[in-house]
Design a protein around this motif. Structure first.
Motif, PDB file in Angstrom:
ATOM      1  N   SER A 141      -0.142 -15.849  -0.526  1.00  0.00           N
ATOM      2  CA  SER A 141       0.475 -15.008  -1.547  1.00  0.00           C
ATOM      3  C   SER A 141      -0.354 -13.736  -1.706  1.00  0.00           C
ATOM      4  N   VAL A 142       0.233 -12.768  -2.377  1.00  0.00           N
ATOM      5  CA  VAL A 142      -0.471 -11.506  -2.615  1.00  0.00           C
ATOM      6  C   VAL A 142      -1.796 -11.781  -3.320  1.00  0.00           C
ATOM      7  N   ARG A 143      -1.763 -12.604  -4.343  1.00  0.00           N
ATOM      8  CA  ARG A 143      -2.992 -12.904  -5.100  1.00  0.00           C
ATOM      9  C   ARG A 143      -4.000 -13.677  -4.252  1.00  0.00           C
ATOM     10  N   GLU A 144      -3.520 -14.657  -3.485  1.00  0.00           N
ATOM     11  CA  GLU A 144      -4.429 -15.442  -2.630  1.00  0.00           C
ATOM     12  C   GLU A 144      -5.158 -14.547  -1.638  1.00  0.00           C
ATOM     13  N   LEU A 145      -4.412 -13.683  -0.963  1.00  0.00           N
ATOM     14  CA  LEU A 145      -5.038 -12.817   0.031  1.00  0.00           C
ATOM     15  C   LEU A 145      -5.955 -11.787  -0.628  1.00  0.00           C
ATOM     16  N   ALA A 146      -5.563 -11.296  -1.811  1.00  0.00           N
ATOM     17  CA  ALA A 146      -6.406 -10.345  -2.535  1.00  0.00           C
ATOM     18  C   ALA A 146      -7.750 -10.973  -2.882  1.00  0.00           C
ATOM     19  N   VAL A 147      -7.729 -12.214  -3.345  1.00  0.00           N
ATOM     20  CA  VAL A 147      -8.975 -12.918  -3.678  1.00  0.00           C
ATOM     21  C   VAL A 147      -9.790 -13.158  -2.405  1.00  0.00           C
ATOM     22  N   GLN A 148      -9.122 -13.614  -1.356  1.00  0.00           N
ATOM     23  CA  GLN A 148      -9.810 -13.911  -0.095  1.00  0.00           C
ATOM     24  C   GLN A 148     -10.484 -12.664   0.490  1.00  0.00           C
ATOM     25  N   LEU A 149      -9.805 -11.520   0.435  1.00  0.00           N
ATOM     26  CA  LEU A 149     -10.338 -10.294   1.031  1.00  0.00           C
ATOM     27  C   LEU A 149     -11.104  -9.423   0.038  1.00  0.00           C
ATOM     28  N   GLU A 150     -11.106  -9.859  -1.229  1.00  0.00           N
ATOM     29  CA  GLU A 150     -11.802  -9.144  -2.302  1.00  0.00           C
ATOM     30  C   GLU A 150     -11.286  -7.718  -2.465  1.00  0.00           C
ATOM     31  N   VAL A 151      -9.949  -7.619  -2.602  1.00  0.00           N
ATOM     32  CA  VAL A 151      -9.304  -6.330  -2.831  1.00  0.00           C
ATOM     33  C   VAL A 151      -8.333  -6.459  -3.995  1.00  0.00           C
ATOM     34  N   ASN A 152      -7.817  -5.347  -4.441  1.00  0.00           N
ATOM     35  CA  ASN A 152      -6.841  -5.316  -5.511  1.00  0.00           C
ATOM     36  C   ASN A 152      -5.515  -5.882  -5.005  1.00  0.00           C
ATOM     37  N   PRO A 153      -4.844  -6.719  -5.804  1.00  0.00           N
ATOM     38  CA  PRO A 153      -3.547  -7.252  -5.382  1.00  0.00           C
ATOM     39  C   PRO A 153      -2.523  -6.167  -5.033  1.00  0.00           C
ATOM     40  N   ASN A 154      -2.607  -5.006  -5.686  1.00  0.00           N
ATOM     41  CA  ASN A 154      -1.685  -3.908  -5.362  1.00  0.00           C
ATOM     42  C   ASN A 154      -1.869  -3.424  -3.926  1.00  0.00           C
ATOM     43  N   THR A 155      -3.089  -3.484  -3.427  1.00  0.00           N
ATOM     44  CA  THR A 155      -3.360  -3.078  -2.051  1.00  0.00           C
ATOM     45  C   THR A 155      -2.719  -4.066  -1.078  1.00  0.00           C
ATOM     46  N   VAL A 156      -2.834  -5.352  -1.374  1.00  0.00           N
ATOM     47  CA  VAL A 156      -2.193  -6.373  -0.533  1.00  0.00           C
ATOM     48  C   VAL A 156      -0.678  -6.206  -0.597  1.00  0.00           C
ATOM     49  N   MET A 157      -0.150  -5.925  -1.782  1.00  0.00           N
ATOM     50  CA  MET A 157       1.289  -5.722  -1.929  1.00  0.00           C
ATOM     51  C   MET A 157       1.751  -4.555  -1.066  1.00  0.00           C
ATOM     52  N   MET A 202     -14.209  -9.526   4.407  1.00  0.00           N
ATOM     53  CA  MET A 202     -13.782  -8.600   5.421  1.00  0.00           C
ATOM     54  C   MET A 202     -14.480  -7.265   5.192  1.00  0.00           C
ATOM     55  N   GLN A 203     -15.017  -6.717   6.247  1.00  0.00           N
ATOM     56  CA  GLN A 203     -15.666  -5.412   6.180  1.00  0.00           C
ATOM     57  C   GLN A 203     -14.629  -4.327   6.464  1.00  0.00           C
ATOM     58  N   PHE A 204     -14.438  -3.424   5.514  1.00  0.00           N
ATOM     59  CA  PHE A 204     -13.455  -2.362   5.690  1.00  0.00           C
ATOM     60  C   PHE A 204     -14.122  -1.109   6.220  1.00  0.00           C
ATOM     61  N   ARG A 205     -13.380  -0.399   7.079  1.00  0.00           N
ATOM     62  CA  ARG A 205     -13.856   0.867   7.648  1.00  0.00           C
ATOM     63  C   ARG A 205     -13.338   2.013   6.790  1.00  0.00           C
ATOM     64  N   GLU A 206     -14.107   3.072   6.699  1.00  0.00           N
ATOM     65  CA  GLU A 206     -13.679   4.236   5.925  1.00  0.00           C
ATOM     66  C   GLU A 206     -12.671   5.083   6.687  1.00  0.00           C
ATOM     67  N   SER A 207     -12.548   4.874   7.978  1.00  0.00           N
ATOM     68  CA  SER A 207     -11.701   5.722   8.815  1.00  0.00           C
ATOM     69  C   SER A 207     -10.217   5.391   8.738  1.00  0.00           C
ATOM     70  N   GLN A 208      -9.858   4.318   8.040  1.00  0.00           N
ATOM     71  CA  GLN A 208      -8.460   3.902   7.963  1.00  0.00           C
ATOM     72  C   GLN A 208      -8.178   3.346   6.577  1.00  0.00           C
ATOM     73  N   ALA A 209      -6.969   3.581   6.076  1.00  0.00           N
ATOM     74  CA  ALA A 209      -6.588   3.085   4.765  1.00  0.00           C
ATOM     75  C   ALA A 209      -6.730   1.555   4.715  1.00  0.00           C
ATOM     76  N   ILE A 210      -7.193   1.038   3.586  1.00  0.00           N
ATOM     77  CA  ILE A 210      -7.441  -0.394   3.447  1.00  0.00           C
ATOM     78  C   ILE A 210      -6.152  -1.193   3.642  1.00  0.00           C
ATOM     79  N   TYR A 211      -5.037  -0.693   3.125  1.00  0.00           N
ATOM     80  CA  TYR A 211      -3.804  -1.472   3.272  1.00  0.00           C
ATOM     81  C   TYR A 211      -3.417  -1.617   4.744  1.00  0.00           C
ATOM     82  N   LEU A 212      -3.719  -0.619   5.576  1.00  0.00           N
ATOM     83  CA  LEU A 212      -3.435  -0.721   7.012  1.00  0.00           C
ATOM     84  C   LEU A 212      -4.400  -1.685   7.691  1.00  0.00           C
ATOM     85  N   GLN A 213      -5.634  -1.736   7.213  1.00  0.00           N
ATOM     86  CA  GLN A 213      -6.592  -2.691   7.760  1.00  0.00           C
ATOM     87  C   GLN A 213      -6.176  -4.125   7.412  1.00  0.00           C
ATOM     88  N   ILE A 214      -5.620  -4.308   6.231  1.00  0.00           N
ATOM     89  CA  ILE A 214      -5.120  -5.628   5.852  1.00  0.00           C
ATOM     90  C   ILE A 214      -3.908  -5.973   6.709  1.00  0.00           C
TER      91      ILE A 214
END
Length: 123
Positions: A34-50, A1-13
């Motif tokens: 799960s939090v870990r599954e989505l974090a791996v899939q989107l290549e982000v920190n699990p805390n961000t998914v949480m 997933m390509q993240f934009r700088e104009s919005q917080a990553i957790y809101l983009q998720i």
């Protein structure tokens, strides 16, 4: 997933999850990754998914069933639609209107393009 700088990553998720629900890929009552599954899939920190999942719970779009995981809430489709529509009207549409004004465009010019887009992407 390509993240934009104009919005917080957790809101983009959160938008990503809402999109899956609005496209009916994830249905009410179904388990979401799960939090870990989505974090791996989107290549982000699990805390961000949480943080995203906490936000989506507050919006009543997903529910946590202790020890089992997160599930799409019964009214998730309506809640996600309401959340995304409000965000669009408040944040994105004013910029679209500004650009239309600057370019001398009107809404009649957009309808054929919108209809074509729907046919190409959602037929």
């Amino acid at each position: 997933m390509q993240f934009r700088e104009s919005q917080a990553i957790y809101l983009q998720i959160a938008d990503y999850v809402c999109e899956r629900i609005l496209l009916k890929e994830w249905k009410p009552g179904e388990r979401v990754p799960s939090v870990r599954e989505l974090a791996v899939q989107l290549e982000v920190n699990p805390n961000t998914v949480m943080r995203s999942y906490d936000f989506l719970q507050q919006q009543e779009i997903i529910q946590n069933q202790r020890g089992i995981g997160y599930f799409v809430a019964p009214e998730a489709l309506q809640q996600a639609l309401h959340y995304r529509k409000d965000a669009f009207l408040e944040k994105e549409l004013p910029q679209v209107f500004r650009n239309m004004y600057l370019l001398g465009m009107n809404t009649e010019e957009l309808k054929p393009r919108f209809d074509h887009y729907k046919k190409q992407h959602f037929a």
